[in-house]
Write a protein that holds these residues in place. Structure first.
Motif, short mmCIF file in Angstrom:
data_model
loop_
_atom_site.label_atom_id
_atom_site.label_comp_id
_atom_site.label_asym_id
_atom_site.label_seq_id
_atom_site.Cartn_x
_atom_site.Cartn_y
_atom_site.Cartn_z
N ARG A 51 12.41 4.51 15.09
CA ARG A 51 13.25 5.34 15.96
C ARG A 51 12.45 6.44 16.63
O ARG A 51 12.59 6.72 17.82
CB ARG A 51 14.38 5.94 15.14
CG ARG A 51 15.34 6.82 15.91
CD ARG A 51 16.02 7.80 14.98
NE ARG A 51 15.09 8.78 14.46
CZ ARG A 51 14.90 9.02 13.16
NH1 ARG A 51 15.57 8.37 12.25
NH2 ARG A 51 14.03 9.94 12.78
N HIS A 101 12.40 -0.94 17.43
CA HIS A 101 12.96 -0.36 18.65
C HIS A 101 12.12 -0.74 19.88
O HIS A 101 12.66 -1.04 20.94
CB HIS A 101 13.04 1.17 18.54
CG HIS A 101 14.17 1.66 17.69
ND1 HIS A 101 14.11 1.64 16.31
CD2 HIS A 101 15.37 2.19 18.02
CE1 HIS A 101 15.24 2.14 15.83
NE2 HIS A 101 16.02 2.48 16.85
N VAL A 169 21.42 -2.26 13.46
CA VAL A 169 20.98 -0.96 12.98
C VAL A 169 20.62 -0.04 14.14
O VAL A 169 20.80 1.17 14.07
CB VAL A 169 19.77 -1.11 12.04
CG1 VAL A 169 19.19 0.24 11.65
CG2 VAL A 169 20.17 -1.88 10.79
N ILE A 170 20.15 -0.62 15.23
CA ILE A 170 19.71 0.21 16.35
C ILE A 170 20.66 0.15 17.54
O ILE A 170 20.47 0.87 18.51
CB ILE A 170 18.29 -0.17 16.80
CG1 ILE A 170 18.26 -1.57 17.44
CG2 ILE A 170 17.30 -0.07 15.66
CD1 ILE A 170 17.00 -1.84 18.20
N GLY A 184 21.94 7.30 13.47
CA GLY A 184 20.59 6.79 13.61
C GLY A 184 19.52 7.82 13.33
O GLY A 184 18.38 7.47 13.01
N SER A 185 19.87 9.10 13.47
CA SER A 185 18.86 10.14 13.29
C SER A 185 19.52 11.48 12.99
O SER A 185 20.56 11.81 13.56
CB SER A 185 18.00 10.28 14.55
OG SER A 185 17.15 11.41 14.47
N ASN A 196 23.58 5.52 17.02
CA ASN A 196 22.84 4.44 17.67
C ASN A 196 23.62 3.92 18.87
O ASN A 196 23.74 2.72 19.10
CB ASN A 196 22.52 3.32 16.69
CG ASN A 196 23.76 2.67 16.09
OD1 ASN A 196 24.84 3.28 16.04
ND2 ASN A 196 23.63 1.44 15.62
N TYR A 252 20.59 8.96 23.90
CA TYR A 252 21.56 8.48 22.92
C TYR A 252 22.67 9.53 22.82
O TYR A 252 22.50 10.68 23.22
CB TYR A 252 20.90 8.27 21.56
CG TYR A 252 20.08 7.01 21.46
CD1 TYR A 252 20.61 5.84 20.91
CD2 TYR A 252 18.77 6.96 21.93
CE1 TYR A 252 19.87 4.67 20.83
CE2 TYR A 252 18.02 5.79 21.86
CZ TYR A 252 18.57 4.65 21.30
OH TYR A 252 17.83 3.50 21.23
N GLU A 270 20.93 9.89 7.68
CA GLU A 270 20.92 8.74 8.57
C GLU A 270 21.02 7.44 7.77
O GLU A 270 20.74 7.41 6.58
CB GLU A 270 19.64 8.73 9.41
CG GLU A 270 18.38 8.58 8.58
CD GLU A 270 17.12 8.78 9.40
OE1 GLU A 270 16.18 7.99 9.20
OE2 GLU A 270 17.06 9.71 10.21
N ARG A 272 22.85 3.23 7.23
CA ARG A 272 24.06 2.44 7.21
C ARG A 272 25.21 3.08 6.45
O ARG A 272 26.39 2.78 6.69
CB ARG A 272 23.77 1.07 6.59
CG ARG A 272 22.91 0.14 7.43
CD ARG A 272 22.76 -1.18 6.72
NE ARG A 272 21.87 -2.10 7.40
CZ ARG A 272 22.26 -2.95 8.34
NH1 ARG A 272 23.52 -2.97 8.72
NH2 ARG A 272 21.39 -3.79 8.89
#
Length: 281
Positions: A51, A101, A169-170, A184-185, A196, A252, A270, A272
């Motif tokens: 990422r 990514h 995931v992304i 995601g972050s 994401n 994003y 961050e 799942r």
């Protein structure tokens, strides 16, 4: 002018690892410039490395040599590689998911496994735990200085064999105006959290600045935040301490608090386990 080496690791700066990598590069070619992205990626967090590199790579000129070293499998049979990106840049990294990514969002034209017999810093053959210095920095310096061509890195292997995280995931799931995403972050220094969700996908879902969006955030399926949130250009459109959705500098969707830290207030991490559901308010 020779291309810069632009790099990131999970090494931190409290010891000499990064400085030794710089030293190897300078021995190959004293004119090479080494630029830091960050050395504070969470230890062993390969997804965070993937990422982080996509946030920076598109803004550098063609020919730049990136290095990413988050390598919990160092010394094993995971491949050490150099990938040639569709935009003309290169990245030197373990092939362990770090390229995810870049694979999906930039494109990878070719990938080569580093030939350690010719692209390893001399005298380190007995060391198996510091490929960041002994393989990646050394190979990046040889490539950036022109001492080797891309073909001189080592043998090519199929791009389809690159190790990648699952695409979900992304990339968020968009169904009309309903969006399911993950966090995601959480690396924004001001404490905003990034989903994401690409800003372009948010627009395609029908959202425009000025809209109210119903946001549900869950940790392991348990709701910890549910509120209608304004989607706007920047923080100043809401009162101090209020939440706001906005387009991040990396395009994003982020959720933050005006003059506050959403990450710290709600103890968000961050991955799942931290999911988001966005819909029309």
């Amino acid at each position: 002018m020779k291309p810069c080496i632009v790099w990131q690791t999970d090494f931190g700066l409290s010891w000499g690892a990064v400085a030794s990598m710089v030293g190897v590069c300078k021995q190959v070619d004293p004119e090479l410039e080494c630029i830091d992205i960050t050395h504070e990626i969470e230890a062993y967090n390969i997804l965070a490395a993937s990422r982080e590199i996509i946030y920076v790579e598109p803004f550098w000129p063609k020919g730049t040599v990136f290095v990413s070293v988050v390598d919990p499998g160092v010394g094993t049979d995971r491949r050490a590689c150099v990938a040639k990106l569709h935009d003309g840049n290169y990245i030197v990294t373990p092939d362990n998911g770090t390229l995810t990514h870049l694979y999906y969002e930039v494109g990878i034209d070719e990938v080569r496994e580093i030939d350690e017999t010719v692209n390893r810093y001399h005298g380190t053959e007995a060391v198996s735990v510091f490929h960041g210095r002994d393989l990646f920095a050394y190979t990046a310096a040889k490539l950036a200085s022109g001492k080797i061509s891309f073909e001189g890195v080592g043998p090519a292997y199929p791009v389809e064999e690159i190790v990648r995280f699952d695409r979900d995931v992304i990339e968020a799931q968009v169904d009309g105006s309903d969006i399911k995403a993950i966090v995601g972050s959480v690396s924004d220094p001001f404490g905003s959290i990034a989903f994401n969700i690409k800003s372009s996908d948010f627009a395609k879902a029908g959202y425009a600045q000025g809209d109210m969006v119903h946001v549900i955030l869950k940790k392991d399926g348990e709701t910890y935040f549910e509120q209608d949130v304004l989607y706007e250009k920047s923080f100043g459109f809401v009162e101090k301490g209020a939440p706001i959705l906005f387009n991040s500098s990396t395009n994003y969707i982020e959720l933050g608090l005006n003059m506050g830290s959403f990450r710290d207030t709600y103890q968000v991490k961050e991955g799942r386990s931290y999911t988001a559901e966005l819909s029309r308010a």
